[in-house]
Design a protein around this motif. Structure first.
Motif, PDB file in Angstrom:
ATOM      1  N   LEU A  91       0.817  -1.202   0.000  1.00 21.13           N
ATOM      2  CA  LEU A  91       0.000   0.000   0.000  1.00 21.13           C
ATOM      3  C   LEU A  91       0.857   1.261   0.000  1.00 21.13           C
ATOM      4  N   TRP A  92       1.942   1.249   0.735  1.00 22.52           N
ATOM      5  CA  TRP A  92       2.837   2.420   0.761  1.00 22.52           C
ATOM      6  C   TRP A  92       3.406   2.677  -0.629  1.00 22.52           C
ATOM      7  N   ARG A  93       3.819   1.606  -1.301  1.00 20.49           N
ATOM      8  CA  ARG A  93       4.377   1.767  -2.642  1.00 20.49           C
ATOM      9  C   ARG A  93       3.296   2.213  -3.624  1.00 20.49           C
ATOM     10  N   TRP A 125     -12.778   4.344   8.521  1.00 23.20           N
ATOM     11  CA  TRP A 125     -12.895   4.825   7.143  1.00 23.20           C
ATOM     12  C   TRP A 125     -11.576   5.227   6.476  1.00 23.20           C
ATOM     13  N   ILE A 126     -10.545   5.574   7.235  1.00 28.33           N
ATOM     14  CA  ILE A 126      -9.311   6.073   6.632  1.00 28.33           C
ATOM     15  C   ILE A 126      -8.664   5.058   5.671  1.00 28.33           C
ATOM     16  N   PRO A 127      -8.486   3.785   6.053  1.00 31.74           N
ATOM     17  CA  PRO A 127      -7.825   2.872   5.104  1.00 31.74           C
ATOM     18  C   PRO A 127      -8.570   2.737   3.781  1.00 31.74           C
ATOM     19  N   ARG A 128      -9.914   2.663   3.842  1.00 38.76           N
ATOM     20  CA  ARG A 128     -10.665   2.579   2.592  1.00 38.76           C
ATOM     21  C   ARG A 128     -10.473   3.849   1.767  1.00 38.76           C
ATOM     22  N   ARG A 129     -10.446   5.000   2.435  1.00 39.23           N
ATOM     23  CA  ARG A 129     -10.282   6.256   1.713  1.00 39.23           C
ATOM     24  C   ARG A 129      -8.916   6.317   1.037  1.00 39.23           C
ATOM     25  N   ILE A 130      -7.892   5.789   1.696  1.00 41.03           N
ATOM     26  CA  ILE A 130      -6.569   5.756   1.079  1.00 41.03           C
ATOM     27  C   ILE A 130      -6.593   4.886  -0.174  1.00 41.03           C
ATOM     28  N   ILE A 131      -7.226   3.715  -0.074  1.00 40.72           N
ATOM     29  CA  ILE A 131      -7.348   2.829  -1.237  1.00 40.72           C
ATOM     30  C   ILE A 131      -8.094   3.540  -2.362  1.00 40.72           C
ATOM     31  N   ALA A 132      -9.192   4.210  -2.028  1.00 40.68           N
ATOM     32  CA  ALA A 132      -9.987   4.913  -3.042  1.00 40.68           C
ATOM     33  C   ALA A 132      -9.170   6.021  -3.706  1.00 40.68           C
ATOM     34  N   LEU A 144     -14.417   3.192  -9.051  1.00 39.61           N
ATOM     35  CA  LEU A 144     -13.796   2.387  -8.004  1.00 39.61           C
ATOM     36  C   LEU A 144     -14.294   0.946  -8.119  1.00 39.61           C
ATOM     37  N   PRO A 145     -13.404  -0.044  -8.152  1.00 44.20           N
ATOM     38  CA  PRO A 145     -13.844  -1.435  -8.261  1.00 44.20           C
ATOM     39  C   PRO A 145     -14.805  -1.811  -7.132  1.00 44.20           C
ATOM     40  N   TRP A 146     -15.842  -2.560  -7.486  1.00 43.11           N
ATOM     41  CA  TRP A 146     -16.849  -2.957  -6.496  1.00 43.11           C
ATOM     42  C   TRP A 146     -16.243  -3.732  -5.350  1.00 43.11           C
ATOM     43  N   VAL A 147     -15.151  -4.452  -5.629  1.00 41.69           N
ATOM     44  CA  VAL A 147     -14.579  -5.330  -4.612  1.00 41.69           C
ATOM     45  C   VAL A 147     -14.007  -4.536  -3.440  1.00 41.69           C
ATOM     46  N   VAL A 148     -13.672  -3.252  -3.655  1.00 45.96           N
ATOM     47  CA  VAL A 148     -13.147  -2.438  -2.553  1.00 45.96           C
ATOM     48  C   VAL A 148     -14.177  -2.320  -1.439  1.00 45.96           C
TER      49      VAL A 148
END
Length: 216
Positions: A91-93, A125-132, A144-148
């Motif tokens: 995730l960092w990369r 909510w923060i980790p999901r927001r980072i992914i988004a 955004l992919p549904w799987v998220v």
């Protein structure tokens, strides 16, 4: 006014993604094994001598099945730690690459890649927001992919339902006692963790594919 930043150089993402996927599969398998052993404990029934923890600091000798559950539980804990390390490294990369793609600050500063999982309340909510945000910067024209959302929903189920189970039962013996008396809530947590691991694999693959496509 939007402030532009000096973006990092793009980093290879495929190797980190492979490690994260392998770790997620390993952790999901370990938690599935934990669930299987809990079912075996429930089917065997509590011995006449009672739970392993007899109270007042007294513990009876463990049965063979209880001993193997201790091993399976420890294996699950170890693989969970390894999974967290591999996932966060990926995730960092991926976030650094997203920063390079956009050339602008993302909504959450870098330390939140780690702190977002452990700070109470905001870890909802923060980790999901980072992914988004990573996906938005990597593939701005794609939804955004549904799987998220499935991944994040299952993760929330696992931590919220686990609050009254794993975190209050501070010993493996206490979990064994729960398996004897009421195994269903334990299996709910296990199923959510396994589901989160499975969908997590798809999240890693989807975001990695988006970044690979953008790099090309």
């Amino acid at each position: 006014m939007n402030e532009r930043i000096t973006a990092p150089a793009l980093s290879p993402i495929r190797g980190a993604a492979r490690l994260a996927v392998a770790a997620l599969v390993l952790a999901g398998t370990a938690w599935a094994a934990r669930a299987l052993w809990q079912i075996r404990l429930a089917a065997a029934g509590q011995p006449p001598s009672g739970p392993p923890d007899q109270g007042d600091g007294q513990h009876r000798p463990l049965t063979a099945l209880e001993n193997t559950y201790h091993f399976v539980s420890t294996l699950g804990d170890v693989t969970t730690v390894l999974c967290a390390i591999a996932f966060l490294a990926w995730l960092w990369r991926a976030r650094d690459n997203a920063l390079a793609f956009s050339g602008r600050p993302l909504r959450d500063a870098g330390p939140w890649v780690y702190a977002g999982w452990i700070v109470p309340i905001v870890n909802l909510w923060i980790p999901r927001r980072i992914i988004a945000d990573v996906h938005r910067a990597s593939a701005p024209d794609d939804r955004l992919p549904w799987v998220v959302n499935w991944w994040w929903g299952l993760w929330l189920v696992s931590i919220l339902s686990g609050t009254g189970l794993m975190f209050t039962d501070t010993s493996t013996d206490a979990v064994i006692a729960r398996a004897y008396t009421n195994v269903s809530p334990l299996l709910l947590v296990d199923a959510a963790v396994v589901g989160a691991a499975a969908t997590g694999v798809m999240v890693v693959r989807a975001l990695t594919a988006a970044q690979q496509k953008r790099m090309r």
